[in-house]
Enzyme design. Structure first.
Site, short mmCIF file in Angstrom:
data_model
loop_
_atom_site.label_atom_id
_atom_site.label_comp_id
_atom_site.label_asym_id
_atom_site.label_seq_id
_atom_site.Cartn_x
_atom_site.Cartn_y
_atom_site.Cartn_z
N LYS A 109 0.82 -1.21 0.00
CA LYS A 109 0.00 0.00 0.00
C LYS A 109 0.85 1.27 0.00
O LYS A 109 0.41 2.32 -0.42
CB LYS A 109 -0.91 0.03 1.24
CG LYS A 109 -1.78 -1.19 1.46
CD LYS A 109 -2.96 -1.23 0.54
CE LYS A 109 -4.03 -2.22 0.97
NZ LYS A 109 -3.61 -3.61 1.00
C1 LIG Z 1 -4.20 -4.67 0.51
C2 LIG Z 1 -3.43 -5.92 0.43
C3 LIG Z 1 -3.76 -6.91 -0.49
C4 LIG Z 1 -4.95 -6.81 -1.42
O1 LIG Z 1 -4.79 -5.80 -2.39
P1 LIG Z 1 -6.06 -5.24 -3.17
O2 LIG Z 1 -5.55 -4.10 -3.97
O3 LIG Z 1 -7.04 -4.81 -2.11
O4 LIG Z 1 -6.59 -6.35 -4.00
C5 LIG Z 1 -2.97 -8.04 -0.54
N1 LIG Z 1 -1.93 -8.20 0.32
C6 LIG Z 1 -1.60 -7.27 1.21
C7 LIG Z 1 -0.47 -7.54 2.14
C8 LIG Z 1 -2.32 -6.09 1.30
O5 LIG Z 1 -1.98 -5.16 2.20
#
Ligand SMILES: *Cc1c(COP(=O)(O)O)cnc(C)c1O
Length: 488
Positions: A109
Site C-alpha cells: 500500500k
Molecule cells: C491490501 C493488500 C492486499 C490486497 O490488495 P487489493 O488491492 O485490495 O486487492 C494483498 N496483500 C496485502 C499484504 C495487502 O496489504
C-alpha cells in the site's frame, strides 16, 4: 482530463475526481475510454520507479503535470529501504517475486499511499479549495497504517482510519494505534472489514460535495491510488527483460494476492496501455468470492466471512471489480443495475460475453491457509525465499495456474507484505516454533532468515498506544464528526 462515473454520466476533472474519491452516484471514477492515456510502454519499463510514477501522473492527471516530478520524488526518494524500490527476485523455474513491501510500513500500500497525500494537496490547490480535507479510510490492516504514515501532519488534511477489531494482526494493530501526528484518528469497530467499508461509503453518501464537509478517501476506490500502482508492473517487466527472462514484447503473467481488486486492476490498466501481460492470476484466500466470479460470472457475496492468515485479503465485496467490469463493458446503466443487485440481494450475474472476455484476461485461483502455508514452505525449500502469507496465496495460485494451463511464460508473483508483519503464521509454515509474543517472533524470524527487520517494525515495541477507541459500526459517523470539530 475528464473522469466519469461507472454508474451514470457524471463527470469530473482529474483533480476533482481525486478529491471526491467516490462519485456522488456511488460509482467509481474511470477515464472514459476515448480519453484513456497511452504512453510508450517500452520506454516506461526502462525507467526507475519514481520516474515511471511521474510519467503516469502527467498522463492520467494532466492538470497536475507541472508538479508530477517533485511529487514523485517526495513520495519515494529516501522513504523506501531498497534502492530499486520494487526489486524483482528470481526464484528459479521461471518464477519471480516482485517485492512491493520496501516502503515505510512494509506493505505494498505504501507505493500508492506515499503519493496520494501529495496528489490530494495539489488537487486542492488546483480546484481552489481552502478548507481542510478529511480523509476517511476503512482498512483490513495495511491501508490504515500506510495512509496514516502518508498523511501524518500534511497541512490541510486530517485522516480517520477504521479497522475491524480482532480482524487485523497484532503488528498491524500496534502500527496503527501507536501512530503519531496531530491530524490523525484511529478507531476499531465491532464488525469485519466489509462493515467498516460500507460504513465509510454510507458516510460519503450522506456528506456529498454540497454538505459543507470535505471528505476524501484513501481507499483504493480513489483513482489517485490506482494510477501509481501501475508503475511496478512496468518496472517488473523491465527487470525481467534485464535479467534475460523475456525479450521486450514477450508476454509475462502476474500472480496477484487480491482483496479489493485494486492491485490487480492496476495490472489490467498497464495492459491496456500496451504492456505485454499474458494473464493476471487473481489469487484469493478462503474468502473465494472472486475465484467463483472469474470461473462462473456470478458474483455471490452470500457466504460466511472467514478470518484467515492473510487478513488483508479477507474481503467479500471487492470495490474495484466495478471498474474492471466498466472497462470490459463501458455500460454504466448495466453496472448501476448489477451494483443494485449486489446491494439488495448480495448477488449479480455478469452477461455471458463479458464473462468470456474477463476469463481471457484473468485467471482465478484460491488457497486455504493450509495450501498457502505449504506453498510458503515449498518455496523456501526450493529457493530459500521466505514469503509472507499473502504472497504465499499467490505462490500457490501460480502453481495451480501452471498445472492447469501448462503455460511456460514467466510469472511475476507480487509480494505484498514483508514476512515480518506476519511472523507467527510464517514461522508456523516453516515448521519453526511460533509461540510467544509478536516481537519475540519477529526476532526469531530474523534469526531464521538472516534478513534485517524493517526499521518501522523494529521500532514498534517501545511506542505508546495513543488510539484506544473501539466503537460500534453505527457510531462511525459520530466519530468522524467529532474529529472534524477538533481544530487542526
Ligand atoms: C491490501 C493488500 C492486499 C490486497 O490488495 P487489493 O488491492 O485490495 O486487492 C494483498 N496483500 C496485502 C499484504 C495487502 O496489504
Amino acid at each position: 482530463m475528464l473522469y466519469r462515473s461507472t454508474r451514470t454520466n457524471f463527470t469530473a476533472t482529474s483533480p476533482e475526481a481525486i478529491l471526491m474519491g467516490l462519485a456522488p452516484d456511488g460509482g467509481l471514477f474511470v477515464p472514459a475510454r476515448v480519453d484513456f492515456p497511452m504512453l510508450p510502454w517500452e520506454a516506461l519499463t526502462k525507467k526507475e520507479l519514481p520516474e515511471i510514477v511521474s510519467d503516469l501522473i502527467a498522463a492520467f492527471f494532466p492538470e497536475l503535470a507541472p508538479l508530477s516530478r517533485s511529487m514523485a520524488r517526495r513520495a519515494y526518494e529516501g522513504r523506501f529501504d531498497d534502492p530499486a524500490y520494487t526489486p524483482t527476485v528470481p526464484l528459479g523455474d521461471n518464477l519471480f517475486v516482485t517485492e512491493l513491501f520496501h516502503g515505510p510500513t512494509s506493505a505494498f500500500k505504501d507505493v500508492a499511499l506515499s503519493l496520494l497525500p501529495h496528489l490530494l494537496a495539489a488537487s486542492k490547490d488546483k480546484v481552489g479549495i481552502g478548507e481542510d480535507i478529511t480523509v476517511l479510510t476503512a482498512t483490513s490492516g495495511d491501508t490504515g497504517k500506510a495512509a496514516l504514515e502518508g498523511f501524518r501532519n500534511v497541512p490541510g488534511t486530517r485522516i480517520v482510519v477504521f479497522y475491524p477489531e480482532g480482524g487485523v494482526s497484532a503488528i498491524q494493530r500496534t502500527q496503527m494505534v501507536t501512530q503519531t501526528g496531530e491530524n490523525v484518528a484511529v478507531a476499531g469497530i465491532r464488525g469485519n472489514f466489509d462493515d467498516a467499508q460500507s460504513g465509510v461509503k454510507a458516510i460519503f453518501r450522506r456528506y456529498g460535495p454540497d454538505s459543507g464537509v470535505r471528505l476524501s478517501s484513501a481507499n483504493s476506490i480513489n483513482i489517485g491510488r490506482l494510477v501509481p500502482q501501475m508503475s511496478y508492473y512496468f518496472k517488473a517487466y523491465g527487470d525481467l527483460v534485464k535479467q534475460g527472462a523475456v525479450q521486450a514484447g514477450d508476454k509475462v503473467d502476474f500472480a496477484v494476492p487480491t482483496g479489493n481488486f485494486g492491485n490487480i486492476l492496476a495490472g489490467h490498466l498497464a495492459h491496456c496501455m500496451g504492456l505485454p501481460v499474458g494473464r493476471l492470476i487473481c489469487a484469493s484466500n478462503a474468502n473465494d468470492v472472486l475465484y467463483d466470479f472469474i470461473r462462473t460470472g456470478t458474483y455471490d457475496r452470500r457466504r460466511p466471512f472467514i478470518r484467515t492468515n492473510s487478513p488483508s485479503m479477507d474481503i467479500l465485496v471487492s470495490s474495484n471489480l466495478e471498474r474492471m467490469i466498466y472497462f470490459l463493458s463501458e455500460e454504466a446503466t448495466m453496472l448501476k443495475k448489477l451494483m443494485e443487485n449486489l446491494a439488495d440481494k448480495g448477488v449479480y450475474q455478469l452477461p455471458r460475453d463479458l464473462t468470456a472476455r474477463m476469463q481471457a484476461l484473468f485467471y482465478g485461483a484460491r488457497a486455504t491457509d493450509e495450501e498457502a502455508a505449504a506453498a510458503l514452505a515449498d518455496t523456501y525449500r526450493k529457493s530459500g525465499y521466505v514469503a509472507d502469507p499473502h504472497t504465499a496465496v499467490a505462490l500457490h495460485a501460480a502453481g495451480v495456474y501452471r498445472a492447469e494451463t501448462e503455460s511456460d511464460r514467466p510469472i511475476a508473483v507480487l509480494a505484498t507484505a514483508s514476512p515480518y508483519k506476519f511472523s507467527r503464521p510464517v514461522l508456523a509454515a516453516l515448521g519453526e516454533n511460533a509461540e510467544g509474543d509478536e516481537f519475540e517472533l519477529i526476532g526469531r524470524l530474523a534469526r531464521f532468515t538472516g534478513v534485517p527487520v524493517p526499521a518501522g517494525l523494529a521500532s514498534l515495541k517501545n511506542k505508546e498506544e495513543r488510539h484506544k477507541d473501539v466503537i460500534e459500526k453505527e457510531e462511525m459517523e459520530q466519530f468522524v464528526l467529532r474529529q472534524i470539530e477538533k481544530k487542526l
